[in-house]
Write an enzyme that holds these catalytic residues in place. Structure first.
Site, PDB file in Angstrom:
ATOM      1  CE1 TYR A   1      -3.279   2.922   1.375  1.00 28.13           C
ATOM      2  CE2 TYR A   1      -1.670   3.155   3.135  1.00 28.13           C
ATOM      3  CZ  TYR A   1      -2.765   3.633   2.454  1.00 28.13           C
ATOM      4  OH  TYR A   1      -3.363   4.807   2.835  1.00 28.13           O
TER       5      TYR A   1
HETATM    6  N1  LIG Z   1      -6.429   5.152   7.266  1.00 27.32           N
HETATM    7  C1  LIG Z   1      -5.433   6.004   7.457  1.00 27.32           C
HETATM    8  O1  LIG Z   1      -4.925   6.181   8.580  1.00 27.32           O
HETATM    9  C2  LIG Z   1      -4.931   6.813   6.297  1.00 27.32           C
HETATM   10  C3  LIG Z   1      -3.860   7.649   6.517  1.00 27.32           C
HETATM   11  C4  LIG Z   1      -3.447   8.484   5.464  1.00 27.32           C
HETATM   12  C5  LIG Z   1      -4.094   8.426   4.242  1.00 27.32           C
HETATM   13  N2  LIG Z   1      -5.121   7.571   4.028  1.00 27.32           N
HETATM   14  C6  LIG Z   1      -5.792   7.611   2.707  1.00 27.32           C
HETATM   15  O2  LIG Z   1      -6.857   8.547   2.791  1.00 27.32           O
HETATM   16  C7  LIG Z   1      -7.782   8.293   1.730  1.00 27.32           C
HETATM   17  C8  LIG Z   1      -9.219   8.509   2.199  1.00 27.32           C
HETATM   18  O3  LIG Z   1      -9.460   7.877   3.428  1.00 27.32           O
HETATM   19  P1  LIG Z   1     -10.958   7.591   3.906  1.00 27.32           P
HETATM   20  O4  LIG Z   1     -10.897   7.195   5.332  1.00 27.32           O
HETATM   21  O5  LIG Z   1     -11.865   8.670   3.457  1.00 27.32           O
HETATM   22  O6  LIG Z   1     -11.244   6.283   3.015  1.00 27.32           O
HETATM   23  P2  LIG Z   1     -12.645   5.567   2.653  1.00 27.32           P
HETATM   24  O7  LIG Z   1     -13.695   5.961   3.623  1.00 27.32           O
HETATM   25  O8  LIG Z   1     -12.330   4.110   2.493  1.00 27.32           O
HETATM   26  O9  LIG Z   1     -13.025   6.208   1.232  1.00 27.32           O
HETATM   27  C9  LIG Z   1     -12.488   5.741   0.030  1.00 27.32           C
HETATM   28  C10 LIG Z   1     -13.538   5.933  -1.047  1.00 27.32           C
HETATM   29  O10 LIG Z   1     -12.986   5.445  -2.277  1.00 27.32           O
HETATM   30  C11 LIG Z   1     -14.069   4.868  -2.986  1.00 27.32           C
HETATM   31  N3  LIG Z   1     -13.707   3.887  -4.004  1.00 27.32           N
HETATM   32  C12 LIG Z   1     -13.113   2.691  -3.819  1.00 27.32           C
HETATM   33  N4  LIG Z   1     -13.088   2.015  -4.976  1.00 27.32           N
HETATM   34  C13 LIG Z   1     -13.680   2.812  -5.912  1.00 27.32           C
HETATM   35  C14 LIG Z   1     -13.977   2.669  -7.285  1.00 27.32           C
HETATM   36  N5  LIG Z   1     -13.676   1.539  -7.960  1.00 27.32           N
HETATM   37  N6  LIG Z   1     -14.589   3.682  -7.945  1.00 27.32           N
HETATM   38  C15 LIG Z   1     -14.926   4.814  -7.273  1.00 27.32           C
HETATM   39  N7  LIG Z   1     -14.688   5.013  -5.960  1.00 27.32           N
HETATM   40  C16 LIG Z   1     -14.078   4.007  -5.279  1.00 27.32           C
HETATM   41  C17 LIG Z   1     -14.880   4.148  -1.910  1.00 27.32           C
HETATM   42  O11 LIG Z   1     -16.162   3.892  -2.446  1.00 27.32           O
HETATM   43  P3  LIG Z   1     -17.294   3.058  -1.627  1.00 27.32           P
HETATM   44  O12 LIG Z   1     -17.879   4.097  -0.695  1.00 27.32           O
HETATM   45  O13 LIG Z   1     -18.218   2.598  -2.681  1.00 27.32           O
HETATM   46  O14 LIG Z   1     -16.565   1.946  -0.906  1.00 27.32           O
HETATM   47  C18 LIG Z   1     -14.852   5.171  -0.782  1.00 27.32           C
HETATM   48  O15 LIG Z   1     -15.960   6.035  -0.863  1.00 27.32           O
HETATM   49  C19 LIG Z   1      -7.495   6.873   1.248  1.00 27.32           C
HETATM   50  O16 LIG Z   1      -6.913   6.956  -0.035  1.00 27.32           O
HETATM   51  C20 LIG Z   1      -6.459   6.350   2.237  1.00 27.32           C
HETATM   52  O17 LIG Z   1      -5.532   5.510   1.601  1.00 27.32           O
HETATM   53  C21 LIG Z   1      -5.551   6.765   5.033  1.00 27.32           C
END
Ligand SMILES: NC(=O)c1ccc[n+]([C@@H]2O[C@H](COP(=O)([O-])OP(=O)(O)OC[C@H]3O[C@@H](n4cnc5c(N)ncnc54)[C@H](OP(=O)(O)O)[C@@H]3O)[C@@H](O)[C@H]2O)c1
Length: 219
Positions: A131
């Site tokens: 990742y």
């Molecule tokens: N977790 C951490 O601590 C952390 C730290 C730094 C950065 N990040 C990054 O921050 C970003 C956002 O985080 P978050 O918590 O908002 O994540 P999230 O809630 O998982 O949101 C990701 C979104 O991407 C959408 N998605 C996935 N596959 C898709 C597709 N094929 N077509 C269109 N949309 C799609 C999902 O759609 P669905 O709603 O349909 O599932 C979801 O709405 C991510 O990229 C993550 O890697 C995370």
């Protein structure tokens, strides 16, 4: 008023940004994957745009974002579907969206990336390591484009209420940050176009969001 196209709009950060940007009077086009998510997004004040990054090509995605001033990419596989899905969404999905922004002549592009120190000092699984590799490659891809980009690298995300205060810098110590404050920083970046072509690390902190951003801006 700015027209903002959000990819990943039904996600946790995406929804918060949809809500905050709509409340500020921006025209928000919110790309979401599942048809059932549209009503919720409309209720937050945005225009839902249904589309799947696995199905769209660059021309079709460019058509959906036409007329926008800025694209925000906050989509991610979130660990579902293993390494292949991370590569497809966090990797190729980003590349597809960059290509679409170029085709649609959307000048500004904000990417939610990851803090390089995430998980350092712990035993990181192969999945997590992959990742982080994909996230870095996505940063490299966007930074190599001619777009007016900003890469935002938040620390570990929490669902705490936003405090409206952060620590932001070109290099800062690792920490947590509330998703609501990440959305607030994205909104500040949308409203503060002079800051461009830079990578910002973001954690919780004591500085009001807009002040933290202004401190990073050229004089
Ligand atoms: N977790 C951490 O601590 C952390 C730290 C730094 C950065 N990040 C990054 O921050 C970003 C956002 O985080 P978050 O918590 O908002 O994540 P999230 O809630 O998982 O949101 C990701 C979104 O991407 C959408 N998605 C996935 N596959 C898709 C597709 N094929 N077509 C269109 N949309 C799609 C999902 O759609 P669905 O709603 O349909 O599932 C979801 O709405 C991510 O990229 C993550 O890697 C995370």
């Amino acid at each position: 008023m700015t027209q903002v196209f959000i990819v990943g709009a039904a996600g946790k950060i995406g929804r918060l940004l949809v809500e905050q940007a709509s409340a500020r009077g921006h025209r928000v086009l919110a790309l979401h994957r599942a048809r059932g998510q549209g009503a919720d997004i409309a209720a937050l004040g945005a225009r839902p745009v249904q589309g799947d990054l696995l199905q769209l090509d660059a021309v079709a995605l460019a058509g959906l974002m036409q007329g926008s001033d800025v694209v925000v990419f906050s989509a991610g596989a979130g660990g579902k579907g293993g390494a292949a899905m991370t590569a497809a969404i966090d990797g190729r999905g980003l590349e597809l969206t960059v290509a679409a922004a170029q085709l649609a002549a959307v000048p500004r592009f904000l990417l939610v990336s990851a803090f390089p120190e995430a998980g350092r000092g712990t035993l990181r699984s192969d999945t997590f390591e992959h990742y982080m590799v994909v996230k870095k490659r996505a940063d490299v891809h966007l930074a190599g484009s001619l777009l007016d980009w900003v890469i935002l690298r938040p620390g570990t995300l929490t669902d705490e209420p936003g405090r409206g205060r952060v620590r932001a810098g070109l290099a800062i110590p690792y920490g947590n940050v509330a998703r609501a404050d990440v959305a607030a920083m994205l909104l500040a970046l949308i409203e503060h176009p002079p800051l461009r072509r830079c990578i910002i690390e973001l954690t919780e902190g004591d500085t009001p969001v807009f002040e933290a951003l202004q401190a990073l801006s050229p004089p």
